[in-house]
Structure formats: structure tokens, C-alpha cells
Write a protein that holds these residues in place. Structure first.
Motif, PDB file in Angstrom:
ATOM      1  N   ASP A 126       6.224   0.484   6.002  1.00  0.00           N
ATOM      2  CA  ASP A 126       5.927  -0.744   5.395  1.00  0.00           C
ATOM      3  C   ASP A 126       5.703  -0.608   3.920  1.00  0.00           C
ATOM      4  O   ASP A 126       4.418  -0.015   3.407  1.00  0.00           O
ATOM      5  CB  ASP A 126       5.052  -1.728   6.025  1.00  0.00           C
ATOM      6  CG  ASP A 126       4.831  -3.297   5.415  1.00  0.00           C
ATOM      7  OD1 ASP A 126       4.893  -3.406   4.246  1.00  0.00           O
ATOM      8  OD2 ASP A 126       4.472  -4.020   6.120  1.00  0.00           O
ATOM      9  N   GLU A 127       6.548  -0.657   2.705  1.00  0.00           N
ATOM     10  CA  GLU A 127       6.261  -0.298   1.389  1.00  0.00           C
ATOM     11  C   GLU A 127       4.972  -1.139   0.934  1.00  0.00           C
ATOM     12  O   GLU A 127       4.555  -0.821  -0.366  1.00  0.00           O
ATOM     13  CB  GLU A 127       7.584  -0.361   0.618  1.00  0.00           C
ATOM     14  CG  GLU A 127       8.402   0.780   1.109  1.00  0.00           C
ATOM     15  CD  GLU A 127       9.756   0.777   0.271  1.00  0.00           C
ATOM     16  OE1 GLU A 127       9.925  -0.391  -0.584  1.00  0.00           O
ATOM     17  OE2 GLU A 127      10.806   1.415   0.407  1.00  0.00           O
ATOM     18  N   ARG A 128       4.623  -2.238   1.482  1.00  0.00           N
ATOM     19  CA  ARG A 128       3.621  -2.915   0.768  1.00  0.00           C
ATOM     20  C   ARG A 128       2.221  -2.380   1.062  1.00  0.00           C
ATOM     21  O   ARG A 128       1.443  -2.632   0.159  1.00  0.00           O
ATOM     22  CB  ARG A 128       3.519  -3.959   1.563  1.00  0.00           C
ATOM     23  CG  ARG A 128       4.469  -5.312   1.553  1.00  0.00           C
ATOM     24  CD  ARG A 128       4.490  -6.558   2.271  1.00  0.00           C
ATOM     25  NE  ARG A 128       4.403  -6.280   3.750  1.00  0.00           N
ATOM     26  CZ  ARG A 128       3.712  -7.174   4.855  1.00  0.00           C
ATOM     27  NH1 ARG A 128       3.553  -8.079   4.338  1.00  0.00           N
ATOM     28  NH2 ARG A 128       3.797  -6.760   5.928  1.00  0.00           N
ATOM     29  N   PHE A 129       2.210  -1.483   1.640  1.00  0.00           N
ATOM     30  CA  PHE A 129       0.681  -0.666   1.640  1.00  0.00           C
ATOM     31  C   PHE A 129       0.627   0.185   0.475  1.00  0.00           C
ATOM     32  O   PHE A 129       1.640   1.033   0.310  1.00  0.00           O
ATOM     33  CB  PHE A 129       0.517  -0.136   2.959  1.00  0.00           C
ATOM     34  CG  PHE A 129       0.236  -0.976   4.010  1.00  0.00           C
ATOM     35  CD1 PHE A 129      -1.012  -1.374   4.330  1.00  0.00           C
ATOM     36  CD2 PHE A 129       1.368  -1.298   5.215  1.00  0.00           C
ATOM     37  CE1 PHE A 129      -1.375  -2.382   5.535  1.00  0.00           C
ATOM     38  CE2 PHE A 129       1.069  -2.084   6.170  1.00  0.00           C
ATOM     39  CZ  PHE A 129      -0.251  -2.500   6.202  1.00  0.00           C
ATOM     40  N   ALA A 130      -0.521   0.170  -0.191  1.00  0.00           N
ATOM     41  CA  ALA A 130      -0.522   0.903  -1.504  1.00  0.00           C
ATOM     42  C   ALA A 130      -1.139   2.139  -1.161  1.00  0.00           C
ATOM     43  O   ALA A 130      -0.792   3.185  -1.985  1.00  0.00           O
ATOM     44  CB  ALA A 130      -1.626   0.173  -2.402  1.00  0.00           C
ATOM     45  N   CYS A 131      -1.745   2.705  -0.315  1.00  0.00           N
ATOM     46  CA  CYS A 131      -2.209   3.968  -0.035  1.00  0.00           C
ATOM     47  C   CYS A 131      -2.721   3.892   1.622  1.00  0.00           C
ATOM     48  O   CYS A 131      -2.609   2.852   2.253  1.00  0.00           O
ATOM     49  CB  CYS A 131      -3.209   4.327  -0.656  1.00  0.00           C
ATOM     50  SG  CYS A 131      -4.934   3.750  -0.186  1.00  0.00           S
TER      51      CYS A 131
END
Length: 293
Positions: A126-131
Motif C-alpha cells: 500500500d503506497e499510501r503509507f509514508a514510512c
């Protein structure tokens, strides 16, 4: 400030607590963390609560929640499946991103042990997580279990339990239950670090789910988002090599921190000051609470 609330995941109501720093100003958009609890654990009186409170003091919002089938959340108690937990973490982000206090583009994910494995996998898909920050996590279920049951006799006993559970399910349609410590051994002296709300028995299907769960397969997808793999150097619960392998497979920017003189629970009272200092230093560089201009 802590607010108790609920959100939905696959039609189930999950219980959560949202932490907002006391110095939050109206209209301010905060960076945040989703906090995932450990193996059949709880968001409350646990490492997850300590992690969320730590993030709050660092200036982040934090959402700790009970996965389905755990704690105060809906779902058949203890019927935990790894990919269900990934779905819960993704739905937690969807919920948190809609909150007016939160910057939806600056939401990270963190967890301890099993929660760390779920965090890494979720950030990998899930690319929405920033780190992502993984604390004493694991990336390859079968190899982890082999490290937790290291002798031929122990491995045979463990796999015998799982096979017996599989046959019991085929014959009866019902789950066979085992002690959580039959799956993940924890020395008596360290069990005080478990939440009093943690589940003590699991169905063998939960262990099979863990056996086939491999965050290693997706960890490279996290880059170029920052990732930290934090692990105790001689972990007798989750083998330290699990974080080393995750780091080796991750893209940059990724960092590996191995610390000595600390057990599997690095935010236990006697170890928390050093652990917090190290995590704060990493956050200040790679995911600061107040972005530099």
C-alpha cells in the motif's frame, strides 16, 4: 489527548484509540502513525500503547487499534489471519486519513513483533503509507518458526501439533486450540511484558497463517519511502536474523538498528529511555514531526 473510537474493516467494527499531542493547534495537519499490536495482543496495556504514547510525545498523532478477533474489536475471538490484519491496517489508514487533524500524505505505520511483520507487509503493498518502523519484527513465517523451535525434536513437536490441528479441522469442521506459547515460546520472566488483555490460546489455523506469511516478498516495494528495522541483538523470542534479512532485501533509504543488552521488549521500562532516543533520532532525519522547509 486520547479519544476512544471505532472504524469499520470488512464489515467488522474495530476498536481504536486516537492520540493527538496536547500542543496541537486548530487547523494544524499532523503527521501520524498507525500502530499495530503484537501476536493475539491488544491495543491496551501493551507495547502498542507504549508506542502510541511515545509517538504522541514526539509530536505525531497515533492510532492504535485492536485487530479483528482481538481485544475489543469484533470477529470470532483469536481466529487471527495475517492477511486479515493487513486489510485492517489498510482500513485504519483510510479511516485516519479522513480525520481533520491528520495530514493524509504523512501517515506511517509501526508495530512490534507480529505487528511489525504486518506493518512491513502492509507498507509493501500500500503506497499510501509514508514510512514504516518495524520493532523486533519478522519477514518469513516458516523460517521464524524454525528459529523459535530450533531443535529437531522441538520442530517435530510443533509441526505435529499443526498437522493434528489440520486433521481435526477436516474431521470435525472445528478448530483445534493450542497455547499461544506452543506456537511462539516466551520465557516465563518475559511474559510480564504481554498485555493482560492478550489471548492465551489460538486455533492452529492462526499458526498456519503465520507460517505462510512473508513480508520479505514485498519489503523491496517500500523504497523510496523510509524504513527502519529495529531489533534486539540477541532476541530469544523473534530471531534477530529476521530483521537482518528484511533490511538486506529492502531498498534505500532503509536502516537496521541492532541493540545489545535488551530483551524482545525494547520499550520495557528499563530499556525505554535508550530505545526512544534512538527512534527519535531516526524520525528526526527521515520522517520529522515538523518537516523542514
Amino acid at each position: 489527548m486520547q479519544e476512544k473510537l471505532t472504524f469499520e474493516s470488512d464489515g467488522l467494527k474495530l476498536s481504536a484509540v486516537l492520540h493527538i499531542p496536547d500542543n496541537h493547534r486548530p487547523g494544524q495537519k499532523l503527521p501520524a502513525f498507525i500502530v499495530c499490536h503484537g501476536f493475539v495482543g491488544s491495543k491496551d496495556e501493551s507495547h502498542a500503547q507504549i508506542q502510541a504514547e511515545m509517538m504522541e510525545t514526539f509530536g505525531y498523532a497515533a492510532l492504535r487499534f485492536d485487530f479483528r478477533c482481538c481485544g475489543e474489536s469484533e470477529g470470532e475471538r483469536a481466529q487471527v489471519r495475517c492477511f486479515d490484519q493487513v486489510a485492517d491496517a489498510k482500513n485504519a489508514l483510510t479511516f485516519l486519513a479522513r480525520r481533520p487533524e491528520i495530514d493524509p500524505k504523512r501517515i506511517g505505520i509501526t508495530g512490534h513483533s507480529f505487528g511489525a511483520a504486518v506493518s512491513v507487509y502492509t507498507a509493501g503493498v500500500d503506497e499510501r503509507f509514508a514510512c514504516v518502523i518495524s520493532s523486533c519484527g519478522w519477514g518469513h513465517g516458516e523460517r521464524k518458526f524454525r528459529g523459535q523451535h530450533p531443535t529437531p525434536e522441538a520442530w517435530e513437536r510443533f509441526m505435529g501439533l499443526l498437522e493434528k490441528g489440520r486433521e481435526h479441522k477436516r474431521a470435525t469442521g472445528e478448530s483445534m486450540w493450542i497455547s499461544r506459547f506452543d506456537a511462539v515460546p516466551i520465557p516465563e520472566k518475559l511474559r510480564k511484558n504481554l498485555s493482560p488483555k492478550a489471548i492465551m490460546e489460538i486455533p492452529t489455523e492462526t499458526a498456519w497463517s503465520m507460517m505462510n506469511f512473508r513480508a520479505e516478498d514485498v519489503v523491496a516495494n517500500i523504497a523510496p519511502r523510509p524504513a527502519l528495522f529495529f531489533h534486539t541483538a540477541d532476541d530469544i523470542i523473534t530471531p534477530t536474523e529476521q530483521s537482518i534479512r528484511l533490511f538486506e532485501k529492502a531498498g534505500q533509504p532503509a536502516e537496521l538498528m541492532l541493540i545489545s543488552g535488551t530483551a524482545h521488549f525494547p520499550l520495557a521500562p528499563e530499556d525505554a529511555p535508550r530505545t526512544k532516543m534512538m527512534l527519535k533520532g531516526w524520525l528526526d532525519k527521515f520522517f520529522p514531526a515538523t518537516p523542514t522547509a
